[in-house]
Design an enzyme around this catalytic site. Structure first.
Site, PDB file in Angstrom:
ATOM      1  N   GLU A  55       0.869  -1.164   0.000  1.00 48.73           N
ATOM      2  CA  GLU A  55       0.000   0.000   0.000  1.00 48.73           C
ATOM      3  C   GLU A  55       0.914   1.225   0.000  1.00 48.73           C
ATOM      4  OE1 GLU A  55      -2.778   0.277   3.271  1.00 48.73           O
ATOM      5  OE2 GLU A  55      -3.555   2.189   2.510  1.00 48.73           O
ATOM      6  N   LYS A  86       4.187   0.620   9.614  1.00 46.91           N
ATOM      7  CA  LYS A  86       4.318   1.881   8.874  1.00 46.91           C
ATOM      8  C   LYS A  86       3.659   3.034   9.632  1.00 46.91           C
ATOM      9  CE  LYS A  86       2.954   0.132   4.899  1.00 46.91           C
ATOM     10  NZ  LYS A  86       2.487  -0.037   3.525  1.00 46.91           N
ATOM     11  N   ARG A 119       5.488 -13.170   9.588  1.00 47.37           N
ATOM     12  CA  ARG A 119       6.044 -11.849   9.312  1.00 47.37           C
ATOM     13  C   ARG A 119       7.332 -11.658  10.099  1.00 47.37           C
ATOM     14  NH1 ARG A 119       2.230  -8.101   9.130  1.00 47.37           N
ATOM     15  NH2 ARG A 119       3.513  -6.305   9.593  1.00 47.37           N
TER      16      ARG A 119
HETATM   17  P1  ATP Z   1       2.617  -2.446   8.128  1.00 47.17           P
HETATM   18  O1  ATP Z   1       1.840  -3.396   8.999  1.00 47.17           O
HETATM   19  O2  ATP Z   1       4.025  -2.299   8.503  1.00 47.17           O
HETATM   20  O3  ATP Z   1       1.940  -1.156   7.913  1.00 47.17           O
HETATM   21  P2  ATP Z   1       1.464  -3.550   5.838  1.00 47.17           P
HETATM   22  O4  ATP Z   1       1.237  -5.009   5.925  1.00 47.17           O
HETATM   23  O5  ATP Z   1       0.308  -2.657   6.033  1.00 47.17           O
HETATM   24  O6  ATP Z   1       2.682  -3.166   6.754  1.00 47.17           O
HETATM   25  P3  ATP Z   1       1.628  -3.444   3.027  1.00 47.17           P
HETATM   26  O7  ATP Z   1       2.146  -2.351   2.197  1.00 47.17           O
HETATM   27  O8  ATP Z   1       0.191  -3.718   3.015  1.00 47.17           O
HETATM   28  O9  ATP Z   1       2.130  -3.171   4.488  1.00 47.17           O
HETATM   29  O10 ATP Z   1       2.444  -4.779   2.773  1.00 47.17           O
HETATM   30  C1  ATP Z   1       2.858  -5.271   1.529  1.00 47.17           C
HETATM   31  C2  ATP Z   1       3.283  -6.698   1.704  1.00 47.17           C
HETATM   32  O11 ATP Z   1       4.357  -6.774   2.645  1.00 47.17           O
HETATM   33  C3  ATP Z   1       2.179  -7.565   2.261  1.00 47.17           C
HETATM   34  O12 ATP Z   1       2.136  -8.759   1.523  1.00 47.17           O
HETATM   35  C4  ATP Z   1       2.571  -7.819   3.683  1.00 47.17           C
HETATM   36  O13 ATP Z   1       2.115  -9.064   4.104  1.00 47.17           O
HETATM   37  C5  ATP Z   1       4.098  -7.738   3.611  1.00 47.17           C
HETATM   38  N1  ATP Z   1       4.656  -7.353   4.908  1.00 47.17           N
HETATM   39  C6  ATP Z   1       4.384  -6.244   5.625  1.00 47.17           C
HETATM   40  N2  ATP Z   1       5.035  -6.250   6.801  1.00 47.17           N
HETATM   41  C7  ATP Z   1       5.765  -7.396   6.828  1.00 47.17           C
HETATM   42  C8  ATP Z   1       6.658  -8.000   7.779  1.00 47.17           C
HETATM   43  N3  ATP Z   1       6.932  -7.406   8.941  1.00 47.17           N
HETATM   44  N4  ATP Z   1       7.215  -9.181   7.466  1.00 47.17           N
HETATM   45  C9  ATP Z   1       6.960  -9.780   6.296  1.00 47.17           C
HETATM   46  N5  ATP Z   1       6.135  -9.269   5.357  1.00 47.17           N
HETATM   47  C10 ATP Z   1       5.532  -8.098   5.614  1.00 47.17           C
HETATM   48 MG    MG Z   2      -1.469  -3.300   4.705  1.00 43.44          MG
END
Ligand code: ATP
Ligand code: MG
Length: 568
Positions: A45, A281, A271
């Protein structure tokens, strides 16, 4: 303590067995699924910069495609215009490329807004969705719990034509944000909470960075993600474990959409969580907004751009991700393992140089005034092809304050009156005295050198216990050095709920030393170049650096707490 000049390298790479994701993919290939086609996607995102957790997702999404001759596309999951921005889109692209990965196409969930909207209308017509006029809070209240069934909305059985009319008017902008939502009509008593009539569209009256004011309704994650995978032809949709409970809903919508046998397969992995690190984020944005760090690329941030600025290499990050692997169990990784991977990579590639962080003058009283010798310094003992450079030596030198001690204990193998020490790549010298100012600070140290002991000369192999580094006082440059420590004092900062973000921060996470000295070889060092400051650590030139006003970031110190832990 006389630190080793170099950290040991690790030998033969171990061949690892397939992880569970690779096993699934290989089985699917064996069974001939999707005609042997492999397609993955990385779906960020664009509401912030990528962090090291995303690197873990990137390595598997792109890695699987690479390994099995498939393609990985980049898809921006841009379904919430209020939080998203092109600044993030651009940064995400840059970071993925820097990590060393190449996407097939770039897609945006917003590319599918028309198709998703049409699909929503189809669901309404078929009695699978309805417009709810209750508030989000009210809807949440009615959800029930895993053991208590939810309560049905009073709007649940509205006729399809009425729902369609309302949904169109929602999109036309007739209603305020929060006044209505579109919900899937599934099962308010389902044991899976995500099936209890999830909200699939909400009203947002905020311009979207790509579609402007075209839409007043936006799909929710669960109504966009799986369908986007389906529209693109994704075969393996790899994501983190928290989406496991969403998978039945992911499949439910795709089953209503699909026209043939093809269906993307969602696979979840653990994760990445790191000690002393906050990864979300939202929290990282807060650190930036509240000014606790100097931007997303502050070298203390766990963002890809922060690590890049700090001097971490893509190779080190990939090697770290490879070491931790992919499983189905959540846990927290010791940040020392990441630092270990960085050290391991820089040990192989960083040129060894001399820098004095806290200088004190050393005068070699029996060395001729005005004489300058060019001493040879090996660029990298781990790499013969790296060659050598020279470093000027003269009568007046800078050494580290901590390398001199007035009343030293027996085991202090550095500079102290009456004892000998080797000046790296130069001579053995014997300390003969020192000078102090009125405050008791040592201002000058005196020594005599033994001309027979010059490094490389036939008679030079006389051994002394300690070796220290130095710089010629009249042949060096000044530099600013920034030392970084952990941003948070607690091992698991995200677990602490009764403190503000500010209270969790390590007050000493940044130390700036303005008056360091570096050897002339570094005068033209460019931002991003990596060096080992001997006996001190690995350093990288900061983008703030300019010729004549060099700035170095300490990437990582030489000491390896991870390795020590392993050898216990
Ligand atoms: P955050 O929780 O840090 O805001 P998010 O999951 O909202 O992260 P996205 O931009 O939606 O962030 O994530 C893009 C991809 O990265 C998704 O497939 C998500 O599962 C993966 N991802 C995000 N954080 C992690 C993590 N800590 N470890 C592994 N993969 C991750
Ligand atoms: Mg997300």
């Amino acid at each position: 303590m006389n630190e080793a000049f170099d950290t040991p390298t690790e030998t033969a790479e171990e061949k690892r067995s397939l992880n569970f994701i690779e096993q699934i993919v290989e089985n699917d290939l064996k069974e001939g699924k999707n005609d042997g086609r492999i397609q993955t996607r990385f779906p960020p995102e664009p509401n912030g910069y990528l962090h090291i957790g995303h690197a873990k997702a990137i390595c598997i999404d792109f890695g699987i495609a690479q390994q099995y001759n498939g393609v990985c596309n980049l898809r921006f999951d841009d379904t919430n215009p209020t939080k998203e921005d092109v600044e993030y889109v651009d940064a995400i692209r840059q970071d993925i490329e820097w990590l060393g990965f190449h996407w097939g196409n770039i897609y945006y969930a917003s590319d599918y807004f028309d198709k998703l909207y049409a699909f929503a209308e189809k669901l309404i017509m078929e009695g699978h969705a309805y417009v709810d006029e209750q508030s989000a809070d009210k809807i949440a209240e009615q959800k029930g719990s895993p053991t208590v069934p939810g309560k049905e909305s009073p709007y649940r059985n509205r006729p399809a034509a009425e729902n369609l009319d309302l949904f169109r008017r929602m999109n036309a902008g007739e209603f305020e944000e929060g006044a209505m939502t579109l919900r899937a009509k599934i099962d308010m008593a389902s044991s899976n909470m995500h099936f209890r009539d999830p909200i699939i569209y909400r009203i947002i009256k905020y311009p979207h960075h790509r579609t402007g004011n075209k839409w007043n309704v936006y799909p929710m994650y669960d109504f966009a993600h799986g369908q986007s995978d389906y529209f693109e032809g994704v075969t393996h949709s790899i994501c983190t474990l928290e989406f496991e409970v969403h998978r039945p809903l992911y499949n439910y919508f795709i089953d209503l959409l699909k026209t043939d046998e093809y269906r993307p397969r969602q696979i979840e992995f653990n994760r990445l969580n790191l000690t002393y690190t906050m990864m979300s984020k939202r929290k990282l944005l807060q650190l930036v907004k509240e000014g606790h760090v100097n931007g997303w690329d502050d070298p203390r941030m766990p963002t890809i751009c922060g690590y890049r600025r700090r001097g971490y290499t893509p190779e080190a990050i990939r090697s770290f991700i490879d070491k931790i692997g992919y499983t189905k169990y959540d846990g927290t990784i010791d940040v020392a393992l990441l630092e270990h991977a960085v050290r391991e990579d820089l040990n192989e590639h960083a040129t060894r140089v001399s820098a004095v962080l806290h200088p004190v003058k050393l005068i070699i009283t029996n060395y001729p005034e005005g004489k300058v010798e060019e001493m040879e310094a090996v660029n990298n003992p781990e790499d013969e092809t790296a060659g050598i450079h020279t470093i000027p030596f003269s009568r007046e030198l800078w050494i580290e304050q901590e390398d001199f001690m007035e009343d030293a204990p027996g085991k202090f193998f550095r500079m102290t009156p009456g004892r000998e020490v080797r000046l790296k790549n130069a001579y053995i010298v014997k300390c003969t005295g020192f000078q102090k100012d009125e405050n008791g600070n040592v201002t000058e140290v005196y020594a005599e050198y033994d001309p027979e002991t010059r490094t490389g000369l036939p008679g030079s192999n006389r051994k002394v216990k300690g070796t220290i580094h130095w710089l010629s006082a009249n042949h060096c440059e000044k530099a600013e050095v920034r030392l970084y420590d952990r941003l948070f004092t607690d091992e698991n900062p995200s677990d602490i709920k009764d403190k503000t973000l500010a209270e969790l921060l390590n007050p000493d996470s940044l130390q700036i030393i303005k008056d360091c000295r570096i050897e002339p070889f570094l005068a033209n060092a460019k931002p991003g170049e990596h060096f080992q400051f001997q006996r001190t650590g690995y350093f990288t030139v900061d983008p703030d650096s300019k010729p004549g006003a060099l700035v170095f970031n300490r990437t990582v110190s030489l000491k390896d707490s991870w390795k020590k832990e392993q050898n216990k």
